[in-house]
Design a protein around this motif. Sequence first.
Motif, PDB file in Angstrom:
ATOM      1  N   GLU A  53      19.577  -1.416 -42.563  1.00 45.18           N
ATOM      2  CA  GLU A  53      19.192   0.074 -42.524  1.00 45.18           C
ATOM      3  C   GLU A  53      17.649   0.224 -43.005  1.00 45.18           C
ATOM      4  OE1 GLU A  53      20.199   4.559 -44.223  1.00 45.18           O
ATOM      5  OE2 GLU A  53      21.852   3.166 -42.931  1.00 45.18           O
ATOM      6  N   GLU A  54      17.339  -0.522 -43.934  1.00 46.64           N
ATOM      7  CA  GLU A  54      16.123  -0.483 -44.955  1.00 46.64           C
ATOM      8  C   GLU A  54      15.007  -1.317 -44.017  1.00 46.64           C
ATOM      9  OE1 GLU A  54      15.216   1.123 -47.536  1.00 46.64           O
ATOM     10  OE2 GLU A  54      17.058   2.399 -47.576  1.00 46.64           O
ATOM     11  N   LEU A  55      15.539  -2.570 -43.503  1.00 46.65           N
ATOM     12  CA  LEU A  55      14.721  -3.457 -42.664  1.00 46.65           C
ATOM     13  C   LEU A  55      14.008  -2.874 -41.468  1.00 46.65           C
ATOM     14  CD1 LEU A  55      16.429  -6.785 -43.170  1.00 46.65           C
ATOM     15  CD2 LEU A  55      14.356  -6.194 -44.347  1.00 46.65           C
ATOM     16  N   GLY A  56      14.679  -1.990 -40.936  1.00 46.95           N
ATOM     17  CA  GLY A  56      14.220  -1.200 -39.685  1.00 46.95           C
ATOM     18  C   GLY A  56      14.765  -1.499 -38.448  1.00 46.95           C
ATOM     19  N   PRO A  57      14.384  -1.162 -37.172  1.00 50.78           N
ATOM     20  CA  PRO A  57      14.907  -1.378 -35.997  1.00 50.78           C
ATOM     21  C   PRO A  57      14.521  -2.738 -35.537  1.00 50.78           C
ATOM     22  CG  PRO A  57      13.298   0.176 -35.762  1.00 50.78           C
ATOM     23  CD  PRO A  57      13.437  -0.100 -37.216  1.00 50.78           C
ATOM     24  N   GLU A  58      13.432  -3.342 -36.044  1.00 50.14           N
ATOM     25  CA  GLU A  58      12.986  -4.742 -35.512  1.00 50.14           C
ATOM     26  C   GLU A  58      13.964  -5.649 -36.075  1.00 50.14           C
ATOM     27  OE1 GLU A  58      10.485  -3.471 -39.042  1.00 50.14           O
ATOM     28  OE2 GLU A  58      10.797  -2.607 -37.126  1.00 50.14           O
ATOM     29  N   PHE A  59      14.828  -5.483 -37.296  1.00 50.39           N
ATOM     30  CA  PHE A  59      15.631  -6.565 -37.682  1.00 50.39           C
ATOM     31  C   PHE A  59      16.954  -6.116 -37.380  1.00 50.39           C
ATOM     32  CE2 PHE A  59      12.006  -7.384 -40.203  1.00 50.39           C
ATOM     33  CZ  PHE A  59      11.741  -8.591 -40.189  1.00 50.39           C
ATOM     34  N   LYS A  60      17.400  -5.447 -36.156  1.00 52.32           N
ATOM     35  CA  LYS A  60      18.668  -4.895 -36.007  1.00 52.32           C
ATOM     36  C   LYS A  60      19.436  -6.182 -35.633  1.00 52.32           C
ATOM     37  CE  LYS A  60      20.621  -1.831 -32.771  1.00 52.32           C
ATOM     38  NZ  LYS A  60      20.539  -0.674 -31.641  1.00 52.32           N
ATOM     39  N   ASP A  61      18.969  -7.184 -35.097  1.00 56.69           N
ATOM     40  CA  ASP A  61      19.923  -8.188 -34.664  1.00 56.69           C
ATOM     41  C   ASP A  61      20.035  -9.262 -35.847  1.00 56.69           C
ATOM     42  OD1 ASP A  61      19.850  -7.130 -32.336  1.00 56.69           O
ATOM     43  OD2 ASP A  61      18.425  -8.527 -31.334  1.00 56.69           O
ATOM     44  N   PHE A  62      19.261  -8.988 -36.997  1.00 55.66           N
ATOM     45  CA  PHE A  62      19.511  -9.902 -38.051  1.00 55.66           C
ATOM     46  C   PHE A  62      20.718 -10.237 -38.509  1.00 55.66           C
ATOM     47  CE2 PHE A  62      19.054 -10.857 -42.592  1.00 55.66           C
ATOM     48  CZ  PHE A  62      18.474 -11.742 -42.525  1.00 55.66           C
ATOM     49  N   ASP A  63      21.177 -11.503 -38.631  1.00 50.88           N
ATOM     50  CA  ASP A  63      22.396 -12.065 -39.147  1.00 50.88           C
ATOM     51  C   ASP A  63      22.263 -12.651 -40.449  1.00 50.88           C
ATOM     52  OD1 ASP A  63      25.072 -12.780 -39.103  1.00 50.88           O
ATOM     53  OD2 ASP A  63      24.592 -14.310 -37.586  1.00 50.88           O
ATOM     54  N   PHE A  64      22.927 -12.230 -41.295  1.00 57.16           N
ATOM     55  CA  PHE A  64      22.979 -12.865 -42.654  1.00 57.16           C
ATOM     56  C   PHE A  64      23.384 -14.541 -42.774  1.00 57.16           C
ATOM     57  CE2 PHE A  64      22.792  -8.484 -43.580  1.00 57.16           C
ATOM     58  CZ  PHE A  64      21.781  -8.255 -44.621  1.00 57.16           C
ATOM     59  N   GLU A  65      24.068 -14.935 -41.706  1.00 57.70           N
ATOM     60  CA  GLU A  65      24.457 -16.364 -41.718  1.00 57.70           C
ATOM     61  C   GLU A  65      23.287 -17.151 -41.715  1.00 57.70           C
ATOM     62  OE1 GLU A  65      27.264 -17.449 -42.605  1.00 57.70           O
ATOM     63  OE2 GLU A  65      28.143 -15.498 -42.964  1.00 57.70           O
ATOM     64  N   ASP A  66      22.203 -16.597 -40.979  1.00 54.60           N
ATOM     65  CA  ASP A  66      20.923 -17.376 -40.691  1.00 54.60           C
ATOM     66  C   ASP A  66      20.385 -17.632 -42.033  1.00 54.60           C
ATOM     67  OD1 ASP A  66      21.230 -17.133 -38.043  1.00 54.60           O
ATOM     68  OD2 ASP A  66      19.921 -15.281 -37.833  1.00 54.60           O
ATOM     69  N   LEU A  67      20.454 -17.045 -42.981  1.00 52.04           N
ATOM     70  CA  LEU A  67      19.795 -17.565 -44.386  1.00 52.04           C
ATOM     71  C   LEU A  67      20.555 -18.705 -44.926  1.00 52.04           C
ATOM     72  CD1 LEU A  67      19.984 -13.794 -46.037  1.00 52.04           C
ATOM     73  CD2 LEU A  67      18.110 -15.126 -45.007  1.00 52.04           C
ATOM     74  N   ASN A  68      21.746 -19.256 -44.376  1.00 49.38           N
ATOM     75  CA  ASN A  68      22.257 -20.522 -44.939  1.00 49.38           C
ATOM     76  C   ASN A  68      21.508 -21.582 -44.094  1.00 49.38           C
ATOM     77  OD1 ASN A  68      23.768 -22.722 -45.193  1.00 49.38           O
ATOM     78  ND2 ASN A  68      25.766 -22.081 -44.552  1.00 49.38           N
ATOM     79  N   PRO A  69      20.860 -22.488 -45.073  1.00 54.70           N
ATOM     80  CA  PRO A  69      19.912 -23.678 -44.248  1.00 54.70           C
ATOM     81  C   PRO A  69      20.622 -24.375 -43.138  1.00 54.70           C
ATOM     82  CG  PRO A  69      19.748 -23.587 -46.792  1.00 54.70           C
ATOM     83  CD  PRO A  69      21.157 -22.550 -46.243  1.00 54.70           C
ATOM     84  N   LYS A  70      21.959 -24.743 -43.351  1.00 54.10           N
ATOM     85  CA  LYS A  70      22.562 -25.428 -42.087  1.00 54.10           C
ATOM     86  C   LYS A  70      22.725 -24.672 -41.059  1.00 54.10           C
ATOM     87  CE  LYS A  70      25.632 -28.124 -45.234  1.00 54.10           C
ATOM     88  NZ  LYS A  70      26.877 -28.450 -45.573  1.00 54.10           N
ATOM     89  N   THR A  71      23.022 -23.442 -41.017  1.00 48.78           N
ATOM     90  CA  THR A  71      23.110 -22.656 -40.050  1.00 48.78           C
ATOM     91  C   THR A  71      21.717 -22.500 -39.116  1.00 48.78           C
ATOM     92  OG1 THR A  71      24.904 -21.281 -40.849  1.00 48.78           O
ATOM     93  CG2 THR A  71      23.929 -20.496 -39.082  1.00 48.78           C
ATOM     94  N   PHE A  72      20.609 -22.215 -39.937  1.00 45.12           N
ATOM     95  CA  PHE A  72      19.236 -22.133 -39.561  1.00 45.12           C
ATOM     96  C   PHE A  72      18.845 -23.316 -38.807  1.00 45.12           C
ATOM     97  CE2 PHE A  72      14.676 -22.744 -39.986  1.00 45.12           C
ATOM     98  CZ  PHE A  72      14.346 -21.457 -39.434  1.00 45.12           C
ATOM     99  N   LEU A  73      18.982 -24.583 -39.531  1.00 47.51           N
ATOM    100  CA  LEU A  73      18.690 -25.824 -38.851  1.00 47.51           C
ATOM    101  C   LEU A  73      19.628 -26.186 -37.377  1.00 47.51           C
ATOM    102  CD1 LEU A  73      18.290 -28.244 -41.830  1.00 47.51           C
ATOM    103  CD2 LEU A  73      16.393 -27.277 -40.356  1.00 47.51           C
ATOM    104  N   ARG A  74      20.931 -25.738 -37.544  1.00 44.91           N
ATOM    105  CA  ARG A  74      21.419 -25.809 -36.121  1.00 44.91           C
ATOM    106  C   ARG A  74      20.996 -25.075 -35.129  1.00 44.91           C
ATOM    107  NH1 ARG A  74      26.478 -24.532 -38.351  1.00 44.91           N
ATOM    108  NH2 ARG A  74      26.560 -26.608 -39.379  1.00 44.91           N
ATOM    109  N   LYS A  75      20.723 -23.737 -35.394  1.00 40.71           N
ATOM    110  CA  LYS A  75      20.147 -23.047 -34.516  1.00 40.71           C
ATOM    111  C   LYS A  75      18.861 -23.375 -33.878  1.00 40.71           C
ATOM    112  CE  LYS A  75      22.548 -18.548 -35.285  1.00 40.71           C
ATOM    113  NZ  LYS A  75      22.304 -17.296 -35.565  1.00 40.71           N
ATOM    114  N   GLN A  76      17.974 -23.826 -34.726  1.00 43.19           N
ATOM    115  CA  GLN A  76      16.831 -24.468 -34.578  1.00 43.19           C
ATOM    116  C   GLN A  76      16.620 -25.547 -33.596  1.00 43.19           C
ATOM    117  OE1 GLN A  76      13.944 -22.435 -34.772  1.00 43.19           O
ATOM    118  NE2 GLN A  76      15.191 -20.988 -35.745  1.00 43.19           N
ATOM    119  N   LEU A  77      17.752 -26.414 -33.872  1.00 41.35           N
ATOM    120  CA  LEU A  77      17.789 -27.698 -32.993  1.00 41.35           C
ATOM    121  C   LEU A  77      18.753 -27.323 -31.763  1.00 41.35           C
ATOM    122  CD1 LEU A  77      19.126 -30.297 -35.700  1.00 41.35           C
ATOM    123  CD2 LEU A  77      16.688 -30.004 -34.940  1.00 41.35           C
TER     124      LEU A  77
END
Length: 145
Positions: A53-77
């Motif tokens: 709610e504080e981040l605003g509507p542009e971060f509506k799809d933000f997933d906190f699991e993306d903060l995990n480095p393994k998940t982030f790398l897997r998504k980027q690959l």
Amino acid sequence: MFNDIGPLELVTIIVLAVLVFGPDKLPKVIQDVMRTIRKIREFSESAKADIREELGPEFKDFDFEDLNPKTFLRKQLDNDELGLKEIRNGFDLKKEMAEVTEAVQSADTPSSSSSSSSGSGRLDMTKKAEDPEKDDRPPFDADAT
């Protein structure tokens, strides 16, 4: 939640719980633990909702699991916007190691007759230096160490 606990560990935990708390107090302890876990989950979900709610509507799809480095790398690959698959596929480590080994062996072969005692093209590392005056290292002193 407990994906890495095997059946033997689970049985051990149950036996220890029965021994520590006793069979009559164990159901109440389990209820208290479950209530605490539920409260922690509710707290974390409300914190996530507040952050979104504080981040605003542009971060509506933000997933906190993306903060995990393994998940982030897997998504980027998987996404491959950066062209990482091309870079990863461009490296053939076995081929490069074979080329380096071949280059070292071919460079070693012409000088092997003068510096090797065996005919296999390998240097004899146990052989002492022919000229001790050329050795720049000081003599080893066992008492100094």
